[in-house]
Design a protein around this motif. Structure first.
Motif, PDB file in Angstrom:
ATOM      1  N   PRO A 167      -0.719   9.760 -14.339  1.00 27.66           N
ATOM      2  CA  PRO A 167      -2.179   9.033 -13.899  1.00 27.66           C
ATOM      3  C   PRO A 167      -2.720   8.253 -15.030  1.00 27.66           C
ATOM      4  N   LEU A 168      -3.455   7.236 -14.465  1.00 28.21           N
ATOM      5  CA  LEU A 168      -4.359   6.440 -15.238  1.00 28.21           C
ATOM      6  C   LEU A 168      -5.645   6.601 -15.128  1.00 28.21           C
ATOM      7  N   ALA A 169      -6.140   7.552 -16.128  1.00 29.42           N
ATOM      8  CA  ALA A 169      -7.568   8.009 -16.029  1.00 29.42           C
ATOM      9  C   ALA A 169      -8.427   7.391 -17.152  1.00 29.42           C
ATOM     10  N   VAL A 170      -9.843   7.292 -16.773  1.00 28.59           N
ATOM     11  CA  VAL A 170     -10.640   7.137 -17.924  1.00 28.59           C
ATOM     12  C   VAL A 170     -11.998   8.113 -17.491  1.00 28.59           C
ATOM     13  N   GLU A 171     -12.156   8.840 -18.484  1.00 28.10           N
ATOM     14  CA  GLU A 171     -13.286   9.804 -18.350  1.00 28.10           C
ATOM     15  C   GLU A 171     -13.022  10.814 -17.256  1.00 28.10           C
ATOM     16  N   ASN A 172     -11.804  11.235 -17.206  1.00 28.46           N
ATOM     17  CA  ASN A 172     -11.391  12.290 -16.242  1.00 28.46           C
ATOM     18  C   ASN A 172     -11.330  11.743 -14.876  1.00 28.46           C
ATOM     19  N   ILE A 189      -3.139  11.968  -8.531  1.00 29.82           N
ATOM     20  CA  ILE A 189      -4.404  11.294  -8.228  1.00 29.82           C
ATOM     21  C   ILE A 189      -5.574  12.529  -8.936  1.00 29.82           C
ATOM     22  N   GLN A 190      -4.947  13.817  -8.919  1.00 29.71           N
ATOM     23  CA  GLN A 190      -5.838  14.714  -9.409  1.00 29.71           C
ATOM     24  C   GLN A 190      -5.746  14.768 -10.888  1.00 29.71           C
ATOM     25  N   GLY A 191      -5.116  13.958 -11.539  1.00 26.02           N
ATOM     26  CA  GLY A 191      -5.021  13.959 -13.019  1.00 26.02           C
ATOM     27  C   GLY A 191      -3.708  14.659 -13.710  1.00 26.02           C
ATOM     28  N   GLN A 192      -2.657  14.940 -12.648  1.00 29.75           N
ATOM     29  CA  GLN A 192      -1.661  15.652 -13.474  1.00 29.75           C
ATOM     30  C   GLN A 192      -0.630  14.729 -13.797  1.00 29.75           C
ATOM     31  N   LEU A 193       0.299  14.962 -14.450  1.00 30.39           N
ATOM     32  CA  LEU A 193       1.632  14.367 -14.565  1.00 30.39           C
ATOM     33  C   LEU A 193       2.685  14.770 -13.738  1.00 30.39           C
ATOM     34  N   VAL A 194       3.290  14.132 -12.900  1.00 28.87           N
ATOM     35  CA  VAL A 194       4.153  14.558 -12.042  1.00 28.87           C
ATOM     36  C   VAL A 194       5.696  14.060 -12.140  1.00 28.87           C
ATOM     37  N   HIS A 195       6.670  15.248 -12.369  1.00 25.96           N
ATOM     38  CA  HIS A 195       7.679  14.914 -12.696  1.00 25.96           C
ATOM     39  C   HIS A 195       8.741  15.451 -11.679  1.00 25.96           C
ATOM     40  N   GLU A 196       9.345  14.736 -11.150  1.00 18.96           N
ATOM     41  CA  GLU A 196      10.541  15.086  -9.860  1.00 18.96           C
ATOM     42  C   GLU A 196      11.675  14.910 -10.350  1.00 18.96           C
ATOM     43  N   PRO A 197      12.501  15.945 -10.840  1.00 20.87           N
ATOM     44  CA  PRO A 197      13.851  15.690 -11.516  1.00 20.87           C
ATOM     45  C   PRO A 197      14.855  15.125 -10.397  1.00 20.87           C
ATOM     46  N   ASP A 198      14.563  15.561  -9.047  1.00 20.52           N
ATOM     47  CA  ASP A 198      15.581  14.988  -8.174  1.00 20.52           C
ATOM     48  C   ASP A 198      14.697  14.841  -6.781  1.00 20.52           C
ATOM     49  N   VAL A 199      14.431  13.746  -6.711  1.00 25.27           N
ATOM     50  CA  VAL A 199      13.357  13.397  -5.184  1.00 25.27           C
ATOM     51  C   VAL A 199      14.329  13.663  -4.024  1.00 25.27           C
ATOM     52  N   ARG A 200      15.523  13.716  -4.094  1.00 28.15           N
ATOM     53  CA  ARG A 200      16.184  14.005  -2.681  1.00 28.15           C
ATOM     54  C   ARG A 200      15.945  15.338  -2.129  1.00 28.15           C
ATOM     55  N   ILE A 239       0.986  -1.109  -0.030  1.00 27.88           N
ATOM     56  CA  ILE A 239      -0.062   0.124   0.118  1.00 27.88           C
ATOM     57  C   ILE A 239       0.834   1.151   0.094  1.00 27.88           C
ATOM     58  N   VAL A 240       0.531   2.348  -0.577  1.00 28.56           N
ATOM     59  CA  VAL A 240       1.118   3.359  -0.986  1.00 28.56           C
ATOM     60  C   VAL A 240       0.357   4.572  -0.583  1.00 28.56           C
ATOM     61  N   PRO A 241       0.295   5.146   0.714  1.00 25.91           N
ATOM     62  CA  PRO A 241      -0.516   6.085   1.350  1.00 25.91           C
ATOM     63  C   PRO A 241      -0.209   7.529   0.375  1.00 25.91           C
ATOM     64  N   ILE A 242      -1.195   8.095   0.188  1.00 20.76           N
ATOM     65  CA  ILE A 242      -1.083   9.424  -0.571  1.00 20.76           C
ATOM     66  C   ILE A 242      -0.968  10.509   0.424  1.00 20.76           C
ATOM     67  N   ASP A 243       0.017  11.080   0.412  1.00 19.66           N
ATOM     68  CA  ASP A 243       0.129  12.410   1.293  1.00 19.66           C
ATOM     69  C   ASP A 243       0.441  13.710   0.403  1.00 19.66           C
ATOM     70  N   GLY A 244       1.139  14.760   0.793  1.00 16.10           N
ATOM     71  CA  GLY A 244       1.018  15.950  -0.071  1.00 16.10           C
ATOM     72  C   GLY A 244       2.065  15.907  -1.151  1.00 16.10           C
ATOM     73  N   ASN A 245       2.226  14.818  -1.202  1.00 13.58           N
ATOM     74  CA  ASN A 245       3.576  14.520  -2.267  1.00 13.58           C
ATOM     75  C   ASN A 245       3.110  14.548  -3.811  1.00 13.58           C
ATOM     76  N   GLY A 246       3.821  14.324  -4.642  1.00 13.02           N
ATOM     77  CA  GLY A 246       3.315  14.093  -6.252  1.00 13.02           C
ATOM     78  C   GLY A 246       2.306  13.219  -6.283  1.00 13.02           C
ATOM     79  N   LEU A 247       2.001  12.079  -5.385  1.00 10.54           N
ATOM     80  CA  LEU A 247       1.145  11.392  -5.784  1.00 10.54           C
ATOM     81  C   LEU A 247      -0.341  12.012  -5.538  1.00 10.54           C
ATOM     82  N   SER A 248      -0.416  12.908  -4.842  1.00  7.17           N
ATOM     83  CA  SER A 248      -1.732  13.592  -4.684  1.00  7.17           C
ATOM     84  C   SER A 248      -2.031  14.185  -5.860  1.00  7.17           C
ATOM     85  N   ARG A 249      -0.899  15.083  -6.438  1.00  4.65           N
ATOM     86  CA  ARG A 249      -1.177  15.651  -7.862  1.00  4.65           C
ATOM     87  C   ARG A 249      -1.563  14.574  -8.912  1.00  4.65           C
TER      88      ARG A 249
END
Ligand code: ADP
Ligand code: MG
Length: 798
Positions: A358-363, A325-336, A313-323
């Motif tokens: 994101p994997l999205a169907v009909e938004n 989940i809102q449908g954006q492509l997230v790119h972190e060039p340096d996660v450190r 399980i990967v909890p969704i915090d305020g990180n890139g994952l939450s963005r």
């Protein structure tokens, strides 16, 4: 279009032309200057000479002495270019001429103006001759211009030589210098050709390094190559990604389940983008978490250390994952640099850049594709764009797969119901057919049943063997009758009149094994195949509520099928055991296992269908259908476990019944007190008549029999009213011309109190259908049981 000329030639032309023009102008200026100055100096010289001659000729003129004048003029000999000279006196009359021989008309008649002038290729001049301020006469001089011509001829030769020399020099110098210009240009051309021929944008032109413009041109050219090389590289990368995308979409298009769609997409990305770690997570809306659904094949080894193994399980915090989940492509060039748990988790695993698509169907986002690399800043914008498009394709394919499986479910359900309907239809057809067959069978076995029962009861001296055989026959007949009855009742979901009693399955198993000995022991042995029987019966087995005959039949069928499946022999195992069933209810299982041929998928699916058989003529396809019917009527379960070539295990699972039911055992057969009755037996089957006669006579009754309905009525009416009148009539139902109904009718009409018992091969069904005809006191189904006949006689004649 003018023919192209080489730079070399053009340069040469330019140099030569320039040199030529310069020389021409120089020469022209020089000539002009020379001409002017030469003429001036010529006039000056002539003037000086003339002045000297004029001053010398004063005396000759003053004294009018022509000889003196002549000799003075002769001084002009010193200048060969003087072609004529003359002296005129004060009056202007020719006084003396030079040369002497010169004709007078070759000289001007009178002196002209004082001074010199050029005239007709000559210079002519008039000089005053004066003495002490007194004019004495005029001197005329005429000189040719040959001196100028000579000089100019010389100049011409010099100019020609100079021009020739300068041309040669210019040629040499220009051919030495033009290489500086044309060589780098040719080199540029060479480079350009190399680029266009080999599409190799890595080559660079070398500038001469000393020609500003050409160096500039070379630099510009090289810069252009760098630009082309970069866009070529970008184009190549783009093409590669496009074809990868196409390849992946092609591959996932062929898959129908999520797992393999994800797996294919991940594997391609791992190998071809490439990435160091890739996984697909699915989003669970209620818990707002992502759970890892699939980890790429090459990423498996890395997954545990990242805590991203499948199903984690990967909890969704305020990180890139939450963005994401809102449908954006997230790119972190340096996660450190990102202080959130998920990026930190990647960083600890040695992954420093990540793209989450994101994997999205009909938004609606239902998951995320995670792609990570060890090296920071290693995802180009092209990579991100690619992952975005890929995730869209994957989402679409997943959606389609889900739709497909939903459709598949619906289709399966539909097929299942169609299958059920079909089965019911077949059961109905079979039921109707069976009911006809049953009638005949019941008639046929009626005598056997009656004789067996009588023999057992009335022959006390039977040997044990005979008695046991007869008991077996009797049980077999009972089962036949039961089977026939059920055959007819096939199409009924549940037989309401099925009387369930407490049954000991172990005992039934033993009986059936005994029954079927011929099938599993004798017959195979004849063929030279050995079937080894193993019975494993539970030591204590709770009873079950059931119809013994049905269960016996079912078991018989299972054993027959098992033996049929082992034409080469094998092991037949019959097992009973107690097992916990659903909802804590205890269950009793009968297991019939064979080591035979097993069933393929199709057979497994259809084996319960009535008439489905793989045995051709030898099979009826009814065995398992009957078993299934029994199972349903007993609220039991039927499990089939089979694999092609590895044998089959079939289980009947009954709910167990507890001890208190033991009391409700079947009543022991009652011994009835006999009361002698005169009985009329009417049937169209002589064998049944015989059997009934024998059985009832033995009970002490007096029997009269009639063959057919009309004969029966006649016999009854004949005896009616006499001391020999009948106390009871047994009549068959189905008889040609006059059937049982008509017989009952006739009997009741003349003697309403005489009981009429209808015997019918149509059996139970008639009773169910409320088809009991009027005037009939009781209906008994064939084959009649002795007990039933006795009860009927006793009760109806009481
Ligand atoms: P029948 O025995 O007359 O063919 P059944 O209804 O008893 O009809 O069986 C239907 C089919 O199921 C059989 O023809 C056979 O193909 C398959 N079958 C039943 N029992 C077994 C078994 N124990 N092993 C392999 N196949 C079996
Ligand atoms: Mg069978």
């Amino acid at each position: 279009m003018p023919l192209p000329t080489s730079i070399r030639k053009s340069l040469m032309q330019i140099v030569l032309l320039t040199t030529g023009i310069v020389l021409l102008f120089t020469c022209a200026a020089f000539f002009t200057y020379e001409l002017v100055t030469f003429r001036q100096s010529m006039v000056r010289q002539l003037d000086t000479l003339s002045q000297a001659i004029a001053s010398n000729s004063t005396a000759a003129l003053a004294f009018a002495n022509p000889e003196d004048a002549q000799s003075v003029l002769a001084a002009f000999k010193a200048d060969q270019h003087i072609v004529a000279a003359a002296l005129y006196d004060q009056s202007g009359t020719l006084f003396a001429a030079y040369p002497q021989s010169l004709a007078a008309d070759a000289l001007p008649a009178r002196p002209g103006d004082i001074g010199y002038r050029f005239e007709g290729g000559h210079v002519i001049g008039f000089e005053p001759v004066a003495e002490g301020g007194q004019r004495l006469g005029t001197l005329f001089v005429k000189s040719d211009l040959k001196a100028i011509e000579q000089r100019f001829e010389l100049y011409g030769v010099i100019v020609a030589i100079v021009v020739a020399l300068s041309a040669v020099l210019a040629y040499l110098v220009s051919s030495w210098q033009q290489g500086r210009i044309s060589r780098p240009i040719l080199q540029l051309a060479e480079t350009a050709r190399a680029v266009s021929d080999r599409h190799d944008y890595t080559v660079r032109a070398a500038g001469p390094g000393n020609t500003f413009e050409i160096d500039l041109l070379t630099d510009a050219f090289n810069h252009m190559l760098t630009q082309i090389q970069q866009s070529d590289r970008r184009l190549h990368a783009q093409m590669a990604r496009l074809s990868l995308l196409q390849q992946i979409t092609g591959a996932i298009g062929e898959r129908q389940d999520l797992q393999s769609i994800f797996q294919v997409a991940l594997r391609s990305v791992e190998e071809n983008l490439p990435i160091d770690f890739g996984c697909v997570c699915l989003y669970d809306t209620p818990t707002a978490t992502l759970s890892v659904s699939t980890v790429g094949a090459a990423s498996q080894s890395l997954a545990p250390s990242l805590d991203l193994a499948e199903l984690s399980i990967v909890p969704i915090d305020g990180n890139g994952l939450s963005r994401c989940i809102q449908g954006q492509l997230v790119h972190e060039p340096d996660v450190r640099e990102i202080q959130y748990p998920f990026p930190q988790r990647l960083a600890r695993g040695g992954l420093h850049s990540v793209v989450i698509a994101p994997l999205a169907v009909e938004n609606k986002v239902f998951g995320a594709l995670i792609a990570a690399r060890r090296q920071a800043h290693s995802f180009s914008s092209g990579d991100c764009e690619f992952l975005k498009q890929l995730s869209q394709h994957v989402a679409l394919a997943s959606h389609q797969a889900q739709l497909h499986s939903a459709l598949q479910h619906a289709y399966d359900d539909l097929r299942q119901s169609q299958h059920t309907v079909m089965q019911q239809e077949r059961l109905r057809a079979l039921g109707q057919m069976a009911s006809g067959i049953a009638h005949d069978i019941n008639n046929a076995i009626s005598p056997i049943a009656l004789y067996t029962e009588s023999l057992l009861e009335r022959e006390p001296n039977l040997s044990d063997r005979a008695r046991s055989s007869l008991t077996t026959i009797q049980r077999a007949i009972d089962d036949v009758a039961g089977t026939v009855a059920r055959m007819r009742e096939f199409y009924r979901q549940r037989e309401p009149q099925l009387t369930l009693v407490l049954v000991d399955l172990n005992r039934i198993v033993e009986q059936v094994i005994e029954f079927t000995r011929a099938k599993w022991y004798d017959l195979p042995q004849e063929r030279g195949a050995a079937v080894e029987l193993r019975t494993e019966l539970a030591a204590t087995l709770p009873g079950v509520m059931g119809a013994e005959g049905e269960i016996r039949d079912a078991l018989t069928n299972l054993i027959f099928n098992a033996v049929d499946a082992m034409p080469e022999g094998g092991t037949l195992t019959v097992r009973t055991r107690v097992s916990p069933g659903p909802a804590g209810v205890q269950c009793v299982r009968i297991e019939v296992a064979d080591t035979g041929v097993g069933m393929d998928e199709e057979t497994r699916r259809r084996c319960l269908e009535p008439f489905f058989t793989t045995k051709g003529e030898r099979g009826t396809g009814l065995g398992l259908a009957m078993v299934y019917g029994m199972v349903q009527r007993h609220s039991a379960e039927f499990e089939i476990d089979s694999a092609l070539g590895r044998g089959t295990t079939m289980q009947l699972i009954f709910p167990a019944y507890t001890q208190e039911f033991m009391a409700t055992m079947r009543m022991p057969a009652e011994k009835f007190p006999q009361r002698k009755v005169r009985v009329l037996v009417i049937d169209d089957d002589p064998l049944i008549i015989r059997a009934m006669e024998d059985a009832l006579t033995a009970d002490g009754h007096s029997i009269t029999s009639a063959h057919g309905g009309q004969a029966g009525i006649d016999a009854f009416l004949a005896a009616h009213g006499s001391p020999n009148s009948f106390g009871l009539v047994f009549t068959d139902l189905g008889m040609p011309h006059v059937d049982g109904r008509k017989v009952a009718d006739a009997v009741k009409r003349s003697s309403p109190r005489t009981p009429v018992v209808l015997l019918t091969g149509w059996g139970q069904r008639m009773l169910d259908d409320n088809e009991i005809p009027p005037h009939v006191d009781r209906v008994l189904s064939k084959p009649p049981r002795l007990q039933e006949l006795r009860i009927a006689i006793r009760e109806l004649t009481a």
